[in-house]
Write an enzyme that holds these catalytic residues in place. Structure first.
Site: not given
Lengths: 382, 254
Positions: A127, A184, A216, A242, A267, A301-302
């Site tokens: 996001a 990220h 791997r 959540d 978060d 998702l953010s």
């Protein structure tokens, strides 16, 4: 069943009091058989109740005060206000306004800021706004410092270790006492291991915004069972339990692979605690519908709108772990991550008396900071 | 003496607890009127942490006792003999021991009065016998070299001065000591036998501890359990009025 003794904001050893000082209790409180647990520590929270920590507003200070006060009811007694990828001007304006401070009746204690970005991967920005992403190829640590302005009061920095010169940066940050977290990122396992060898100790929201586990090349997820971790060190990993960010089966796999490293985080974003609708997350607009929080118009998702106590309950249910394990994931482990476990995150003698009273279903009934009651569940029904 | 035989360790413990409770309640303690409970020194006082922790965790933290009313022999005192003498004085000042509760070692000792201790001894420093050191090793992670070899202890004479003595004996490893204590003569090699000459002694034990006794002895005392149980039923409470409590008479005398 035990008694908890508190004096002058710290947990007291009653034997010393009884035998050496011949003292006894001044005030006795009947906890009615509640569970007493160390206060929760949230190391990744972007805002809540309409407040966005990544937005440089005029009333930023009162915003952070509001959030720190409101999260007391979720059992959080210490937290790291988190800033998502933002332009340097935001960091220069906001960071000086986040000061490390003790908690109390005014709100949860602030342990320092968590800077998630902007030195993260384009492919896994999630996001975060693409135009604000940066690299430190040119000036390594100096680039980072000039982006943020200053590292005073910064506790955690999330970055992508595959970026050029990351090892230098990680080393420099670690030597300054800043906790480095990997996230990220599209790093493979060896890049992640190298980062850990240079000092990284945390993984930001495991599974999310990183390469999926591959047999791997397990990528960052492989750190949970890597044998290249320097002796005496432990890799911690944040999990947003959540029920949305991670499938319960994945949560269980991580927990079983490395139970002592699991750190519960919310978060949470500005919309947490508010009605569904549109809110901001730094430079982005976010839509909230129930527990789902997406970048407006997408399925990315953010952040989340989960509260810490909900995460603890969900974690305990999904993994079937013991109550102690679930509570430790929200208190002891984050304290160990930040190296403050001699003071916070436990009920050991002489540590800060930040604790909670919970009922058997892990709902917070009362929150205490430094031995003072700072929040109590209203049972009057009024 | 009264010999109380219960089937198991937990039943014996519970009977003893109820008895002590009734005794305290019937005594009617209050400010200035102390029910002095005597306990053996337990672990050698050289390790203040261990003994204090033991007493705290198993007793003091569960009751509302004022710390000033707790007197523990201090093995770190500069003058040990003076410490012992002072302890004897404190007992006198509190009005004497009302009830002394203790156990016995496999070698028949009471507190740390090892075999050979004088039966009229007072509180003093004692060197521990090998048996006792072995028994205490469990508190020091099984490391014999860590177990203290000396201890401060109340004397046999000190305990004999108590108005009542209760000895708890459980387990087959104590059976021989119990036999020596009550079926043989008074002998300083088995110091618990001194209580044969005390007017008010109660021995509480489980079945296993009676293994070395004569069947006749065991049958006699088991037969008396109906009467002895009147000492623990009804269970009195401090909340009842003084008149009710003091009316309850002992069912018979020794």
């Amino acid at each position: 069943r035990e008694d908890l003794w508190v004096r002058e904001g710290k947990i007291l050893n009653p034997e010393k009091l009884f035998f050496d000082e011949k003292g006894s209790a001044d005030v006795q409180l009947d906890c009615k058989g509640s569970i007493i647990a160390p206060g929760f520590i949230d190391v990744q929270i972007n805002g809540g109740f309409g407040v966005d920590f990544s937005l440089a507003t005029d009333d930023f200070k009162s915003g952070i005060d509001l959030v720190s006060q409101k999260i007391l009811s979720h059992g959080v007694t210490s937290f790291c206000p988190t800033l998502v990828t933002s332009p340097p001007s935001v960091y220069h304006q906001v960071l000086p306004q986040i000061s490390v401070r003790n908690g109390g009746a005014h709100g949860a204690g602030i342990l320092g800021a968590h800077l998630e970005g902007p030195f993260i991967s384009r492919e896994k920005k999630g996001a975060h706004p693409e135009h604000c992403l940066r690299t430190f190829e040119a000036g390594a640590f100096q680039d980072l410092l000039s982006t943020y302005g200053s590292l005073d009061g910064v506790r955690i920095v999330t970055l992508a270790p595959e970026m050029k010169r990351s090892s230098e940066v990680i080393q420099e940050l670690t030597s300054r006492g800043v906790c480095v977290s990997l996230g990220h990122s599209v790093a493979n396992l060896s890049q992640a291991e190298e980062a850990v060898q240079h000092g990284a100790t945390f993984i930001t929201h495991l599974f999310n915004a990183m390469l999926p586990f591959h047999h791997r090349d397990p990528g960052i997820v492989g750190l949970l069972t890597s044998d290249k971790i320097p002796a005496g060190r432990r890799v911690f990993y944040g999990m947003i339990s959540d029920g949305i960010h991670t499938n319960p089966a994945a949560l269980r796999i991580a927990h079983r692979a490395h139970p002592k490293g699991l750190v519960l985080v919310t978060d949470a974003i500005a919309g947490m605690g508010l009605a569904p609708g549109r809110h901001t997350l730094g430079q982005q607009v976010v839509e909230i519908d129930g527990l789902n929080t997406y970048i407006a118009g997408t399925k990315t998702l953010s952040g989340s709108v989960a509260t810490m106590d909900t995460c603890v309950r969900h974690f305990q249910e999904a993994t079937g772990c013991s109550v102690e394990m679930a509570l430790e994931a929200a208190s002891l482990h984050p304290a160990q991550l930040l190296g403050i476990e001699h003071n916070k995150g436990t009920l050991n003698y002489d540590s800060d008396a930040d604790f909670l009273m919970l009922n058997d279903s892990l709902y917070v009934q009362a929150t205490y900071i430094a031995g003072q009651e700072v929040w109590r569940q209203d049972t009057s029904g009024m | 003496m009264k010999l109380i035989i219960l089937e198991t360790y937990s039943q014996a413990s519970e009977w003893a607890a109820k008895y002590i409770r009734n005794r305290i309640v019937q005594f009617g303690p209050g400010p200035g009127r102390f029910f002095t409970l005597g306990l053996p020194t337990g672990l050698p006082r050289d390790h203040p942490e261990s003994y204090h922790s033991f007493m705290w965790n198993n007793f003091f933290k569960h009751i509302d006792i004022s710390p000033e009313n707790v007197h523990i022999l201090d093995g770190n005192a500069p003058d040990l003999q003076a410490e012992c003498d002072a302890f004897e004085e404190k007992i006198k000042a509190a009005g004497g021991i009302e009830l002394f509760v203790g156990g016995i070692g496999p070698d028949g000792h009471i507190a740390f009065n090892e075999p050979g201790s004088s039966l009229v001894s007072r509180t003093r420093v004692k060197t521990l016998a090998m048996d006792t050191i072995l028994a205490n090793a469990r508190f020091f992670d099984g490391d014999l070299s860590k177990v203290p070899t000396m201890a401060l202890t109340v004397g046999v004479g000190t305990v004999m001065d108590a108005r009542e003595v209760m000895i708890l004996i459980t387990g087959a490893h104590k059976a021989f000591a119990l036999y020596k204590a009550i079926e043989e003569g008074v002998n300083h090699m088995w110091t618990v036998s001194a209580f044969q000459q005390h007017p008010n002694t109660v021995f509480v034990c489980d079945e296993d501890a009676t293994l070395e006794l004569k069947v006749k002895t065991v049958k006699y005392f088991k037969g008396l359990m109906l009467v002895h149980n009147k000492l623990v039923e009804p269970l009195y409470s401090m909340k009842e009025t003084g008149a009710e409590r003091s009316q309850s008479k002992k069912p018979y005398s020794d």
